[in-house]
Design a protein around this motif. Structure first.
Motif, PDB file in Angstrom:
ATOM      1  N   LEU A 151      36.230  33.251  32.846  1.00  0.00           N
ATOM      2  CA  LEU A 151      37.264  34.057  32.205  1.00  0.00           C
ATOM      3  C   LEU A 151      38.647  33.461  32.442  1.00  0.00           C
ATOM      4  O   LEU A 151      38.874  32.769  33.437  1.00  0.00           O
ATOM      5  N   MET A 152      39.567  33.775  31.546  1.00  0.00           N
ATOM      6  CA  MET A 152      40.955  33.385  31.714  1.00  0.00           C
ATOM      7  C   MET A 152      41.704  34.482  32.466  1.00  0.00           C
ATOM      8  O   MET A 152      41.333  35.657  32.400  1.00  0.00           O
ATOM      9  N   LEU A 153      42.784  34.098  33.161  1.00  0.00           N
ATOM     10  CA  LEU A 153      43.581  35.061  33.908  1.00  0.00           C
ATOM     11  C   LEU A 153      45.047  34.942  33.488  1.00  0.00           C
ATOM     12  O   LEU A 153      45.669  33.901  33.668  1.00  0.00           O
ATOM     13  N   ILE A 154      45.566  36.023  32.892  1.00  0.00           N
ATOM     14  CA  ILE A 154      46.974  36.115  32.495  1.00  0.00           C
ATOM     15  C   ILE A 154      47.653  37.070  33.469  1.00  0.00           C
ATOM     16  O   ILE A 154      47.270  38.232  33.573  1.00  0.00           O
ATOM     17  N   GLU A 155      48.668  36.599  34.171  1.00  0.00           N
ATOM     18  CA  GLU A 155      49.373  37.453  35.130  1.00  0.00           C
ATOM     19  C   GLU A 155      50.529  38.197  34.462  1.00  0.00           C
ATOM     20  O   GLU A 155      51.421  37.572  33.885  1.00  0.00           O
ATOM     21  N   ASP A 156      50.495  39.514  34.551  1.00  0.00           N
ATOM     22  CA  ASP A 156      51.638  40.335  34.164  1.00  0.00           C
ATOM     23  C   ASP A 156      52.533  40.429  35.397  1.00  0.00           C
ATOM     24  O   ASP A 156      52.334  41.276  36.268  1.00  0.00           O
ATOM     25  N   SER A 157      53.517  39.537  35.461  1.00  0.00           N
ATOM     26  CA  SER A 157      54.365  39.402  36.647  1.00  0.00           C
ATOM     27  C   SER A 157      55.758  39.975  36.435  1.00  0.00           C
ATOM     28  O   SER A 157      56.712  39.578  37.112  1.00  0.00           O
ATOM     29  N   CYS A 158      55.881  40.916  35.511  1.00  0.00           N
ATOM     30  CA  CYS A 158      57.193  41.443  35.140  1.00  0.00           C
ATOM     31  C   CYS A 158      57.926  42.101  36.308  1.00  0.00           C
ATOM     32  O   CYS A 158      59.152  42.152  36.322  1.00  0.00           O
ATOM     33  N   HIS A 159      57.167  42.602  37.306  1.00  0.00           N
ATOM     34  CA  HIS A 159      57.776  43.262  38.460  1.00  0.00           C
ATOM     35  C   HIS A 159      57.943  42.322  39.658  1.00  0.00           C
ATOM     36  O   HIS A 159      58.489  42.746  40.671  1.00  0.00           O
ATOM     37  N   ALA A 160      57.459  41.102  39.566  1.00  0.00           N
ATOM     38  CA  ALA A 160      57.223  40.350  40.806  1.00  0.00           C
ATOM     39  C   ALA A 160      57.901  38.992  40.870  1.00  0.00           C
ATOM     40  O   ALA A 160      57.492  38.139  41.661  1.00  0.00           O
ATOM     41  N   LEU A 161      58.957  38.776  40.094  1.00  0.00           N
ATOM     42  CA  LEU A 161      59.627  37.482  40.136  1.00  0.00           C
ATOM     43  C   LEU A 161      60.175  37.203  41.538  1.00  0.00           C
ATOM     44  O   LEU A 161      60.902  38.011  42.109  1.00  0.00           O
ATOM     45  N   GLY A 162      59.813  36.048  42.068  1.00  0.00           N
ATOM     46  CA  GLY A 162      60.278  35.650  43.390  1.00  0.00           C
ATOM     47  C   GLY A 162      59.343  36.004  44.521  1.00  0.00           C
ATOM     48  O   GLY A 162      59.600  35.644  45.673  1.00  0.00           O
ATOM     49  N   ALA A 163      58.237  36.694  44.216  1.00  0.00           N
ATOM     50  CA  ALA A 163      57.265  37.065  45.252  1.00  0.00           C
ATOM     51  C   ALA A 163      56.156  36.025  45.326  1.00  0.00           C
ATOM     52  O   ALA A 163      55.763  35.435  44.316  1.00  0.00           O
ATOM     53  N   ALA A 164      55.650  35.820  46.522  1.00  0.00           N
ATOM     54  CA  ALA A 164      54.529  34.902  46.731  1.00  0.00           C
ATOM     55  C   ALA A 164      53.308  35.688  47.184  1.00  0.00           C
ATOM     56  O   ALA A 164      53.419  36.702  47.871  1.00  0.00           O
ATOM     57  N   TYR A 165      52.143  35.202  46.800  1.00  0.00           N
ATOM     58  CA  TYR A 165      50.894  35.878  47.140  1.00  0.00           C
ATOM     59  C   TYR A 165      50.472  35.562  48.569  1.00  0.00           C
ATOM     60  O   TYR A 165      50.527  34.422  49.009  1.00  0.00           O
ATOM     61  N   HIS A 166      50.054  36.615  49.283  1.00  0.00           N
ATOM     62  CA  HIS A 166      49.432  36.470  50.600  1.00  0.00           C
ATOM     63  C   HIS A 166      48.183  37.329  50.609  1.00  0.00           C
ATOM     64  O   HIS A 166      48.215  38.480  50.173  1.00  0.00           O
ATOM     65  N   ASP A 167      47.065  36.781  51.092  1.00  0.00           N
ATOM     66  CA  ASP A 167      45.835  37.564  51.124  1.00  0.00           C
ATOM     67  C   ASP A 167      45.847  38.518  52.313  1.00  0.00           C
ATOM     68  O   ASP A 167      46.854  38.643  53.027  1.00  0.00           O
ATOM     69  N   ALA A 168      44.716  39.193  52.534  1.00  0.00           N
ATOM     70  CA  ALA A 168      44.644  40.212  53.587  1.00  0.00           C
ATOM     71  C   ALA A 168      44.892  39.627  54.969  1.00  0.00           C
ATOM     72  O   ALA A 168      45.293  40.342  55.886  1.00  0.00           O
ATOM     73  N   GLN A 169      44.665  38.316  55.120  1.00  0.00           N
ATOM     74  CA  GLN A 169      44.899  37.658  56.410  1.00  0.00           C
ATOM     75  C   GLN A 169      46.292  37.032  56.489  1.00  0.00           C
ATOM     76  O   GLN A 169      46.615  36.324  57.437  1.00  0.00           O
ATOM     77  N   GLY A 170      47.128  37.293  55.469  1.00  0.00           N
ATOM     78  CA  GLY A 170      48.478  36.760  55.478  1.00  0.00           C
ATOM     79  C   GLY A 170      48.577  35.320  55.020  1.00  0.00           C
ATOM     80  O   GLY A 170      49.626  34.689  55.124  1.00  0.00           O
ATOM     81  N   ARG A 171      47.481  34.761  54.457  1.00  0.00           N
ATOM     82  CA  ARG A 171      47.475  33.373  54.019  1.00  0.00           C
ATOM     83  C   ARG A 171      48.011  33.260  52.595  1.00  0.00           C
ATOM     84  O   ARG A 171      47.725  34.097  51.752  1.00  0.00           O
ATOM     85  N   ALA A 172      48.753  32.179  52.333  1.00  0.00           N
ATOM     86  CA  ALA A 172      49.270  31.916  50.989  1.00  0.00           C
ATOM     87  C   ALA A 172      48.616  30.640  50.460  1.00  0.00           C
ATOM     88  O   ALA A 172      48.692  29.592  51.103  1.00  0.00           O
ATOM     89  N   PRO A 173      47.967  30.696  49.289  1.00  0.00           N
ATOM     90  CA  PRO A 173      47.383  29.480  48.714  1.00  0.00           C
ATOM     91  C   PRO A 173      48.460  28.531  48.227  1.00  0.00           C
ATOM     92  O   PRO A 173      49.646  28.883  48.159  1.00  0.00           O
ATOM     93  N   HIS A 174      48.074  27.319  47.845  1.00  0.00           N
ATOM     94  CA  HIS A 174      49.047  26.314  47.404  1.00  0.00           C
ATOM     95  C   HIS A 174      49.849  26.820  46.217  1.00  0.00           C
ATOM     96  O   HIS A 174      51.073  26.714  46.187  1.00  0.00           O
ATOM     97  N   ARG A 175      49.173  27.363  45.206  1.00  0.00           N
ATOM     98  CA  ARG A 175      49.846  27.944  44.052  1.00  0.00           C
ATOM     99  C   ARG A 175      49.999  29.431  44.324  1.00  0.00           C
ATOM    100  O   ARG A 175      49.134  30.224  44.007  1.00  0.00           O
ATOM    101  N   SER A 176      51.129  29.796  44.924  1.00  0.00           N
ATOM    102  CA  SER A 176      51.221  31.151  45.452  1.00  0.00           C
ATOM    103  C   SER A 176      52.260  32.031  44.779  1.00  0.00           C
ATOM    104  O   SER A 176      52.286  33.232  45.018  1.00  0.00           O
TER     105      SER A 176
END
Length: 382
Positions: A151-176
């Motif tokens: 499947l394709m993934l389109i992110e609706d990021s209208c609320h989140a400009l400038g935020a980086a992703y962190h998982d439940a363990q606080g890790r951020a992937p390369h494309r975050s």
């Protein structure tokens, strides 16, 4: 029109935005040109992505994303029922069917990956998670689902400009960075957003195969822009059928001024979120969304969930009485007459969230004294 003593949102505008507008007026070129190109470069650098395309709105970005991916009649697109209606509308206008999934919980109102998996069929083409209030959806799980099912993934990021992703363990992937994790990301520059131009949006992607098509489709399918022709590039071809989704120079120049303020503004918003969180701690009637993730948020919205619809009503009334503006983000899409008669999904958590959530004032110029007053008013309800 009510003059709120403490409005929900206030523009962080000053001499920078005025100078940006004057720069465009002095150049006497208003349609898409050097300001747009510079805005796109600066935005792509923030996102750490290859391509950024400035557009007339985030709705236009969602529409282009679906066309670039090839979503059309017979396809299904899974998305949250707790969202603004733009993604659902663009799915329908692409000829596809929106399939609505529930949220993870009342304090994590983003797309529930477990429900998403239950909704996947042979017709599913894409997933469109929405990063609510500046807080990212469960991207690691959603990306895995997309990989497993093609499947394709389109992110609706209208609320989140400038935020980086962190998982439940606080890790951020390369494309975050929010919007640069999936195949395509979309952003809004509407008047209440962290980067506010009044109107406007951006589409970002690292996909080479989407880039040229998106660039042409935003401007009637033309192979050269008016700015390029103005510089002597000559004639143009129409390679694909496209739209007029261009951003103009004035909005782009103001967007550049706002982009320069974005990260500092987001940091101030996080400070205010922490103040709200600390003030509300221990009150069983109010639960703050994403209270444990303040340090990773873009801080677009401050939302609390009441223990009942009645408590919400009382809270809104008490705040209105002291001149504090509130809002609701969002009614369930399935509550709208144009959707409830066509779609039968039962999303209990989304329904409860829509009845019990209040959006409170949040912007970089909000004072801590006003935050404390709002918290005191909510805690003092009988």
């Amino acid at each position: 029109m009510t003059e709120w003593r403490v409005p929900l949102s206030v523009l962080d505008y000053g001499v920078e935005e005025a100078a940006a507008a004057q720069r465009v007026i002095g150049r006497k070129w208003l349609s898409m040109g050097p300001e747009v190109l510079a805005f796109e470069r600066e935005f792509a650098a923030l996102q750490n992505c290859k391509y950024a395309y400035a557009l007339s709105s985030a709705t236009a970005a969602l529409h282009l994303a679906m066309h670039a991916i090839g979503i059309g009649p017979g396809d299904e697109v899974i998305q949250p029922g707790a969202n603004f209606v733009a993604a659902a509308n663009m799915t329908l206008l692409a000829g596809a069917t929106p399939v609505f999934a529930d949220i993870c919980s009342l304090t994590e109102p983003t797309l529930d990956p477990r429900h998403v998996e239950q909704l996947i069929t042979s017709r599913t083409k894409a997933i469109v998670p929405m990063h609510y209030g500046g807080n990212l959806a469960r991207m690691r799980e959603l990306l895995e689902i997309c990989k497993q099912h093609g499947l394709m993934l389109i992110e609706d990021s209208c609320h989140a400009l400038g935020a980086a992703y962190h998982d439940a363990q606080g890790r951020a992937p390369h494309r975050s960075m929010a919007g640069s994790i999936g195949d395509i990301g979309t952003f809004s520059f509407y008047a209440n957003k962290n980067l506010a131009c009044g109107e406007g949006g951006m589409l970002v992607t690292d996909r080479d195969d989407f880039s040229e098509r998106i660039q042409m489709m935003r401007s009637h399918g033309m192979t050269r822009s008016s700015w390029e022709r103005h510089g002597g590039a000559g004639s143009y071809d129409i390679a694909v059928s496209g739209f007029n989704y261009r951003l103009d120079e004035l909005h782009a120049a103001i967007g550049r001024a706002q982009l320069a303020k974005l990260l500092d503004g987001n940091a101030r918003r996080r400070q205010l979120l922490a103040r709200y969180r600390d003030g509300l701690r221990g009150d069983e009637r109010w639960s703050m969304v994403f209270a444990d993730r303040v340090e990773h948020s873009a801080g677009h919205l401050m939302v609390v969930v009441a223990d009942s619809a009645e408590t919400r009503t009382d809270g809104v009334r008490a705040l209105r009485d002291i001149g504090v503006q509130t809002s609701r983000h969002y009614p369930s899409i399935l509550e709208f007459s144009g959707f409830r008669e066509r779609f039968t999904a039962h999303l209990e958590l989304t329904h409860q969230f829509a009845k019990r959530a209040i959006t409170l004032p949040l912007h970089p110029n909000l004072s801590v004294e006003h935050v404390d007053e709002i918290v005191h008013t909510l805690r003092a309800l009988p």
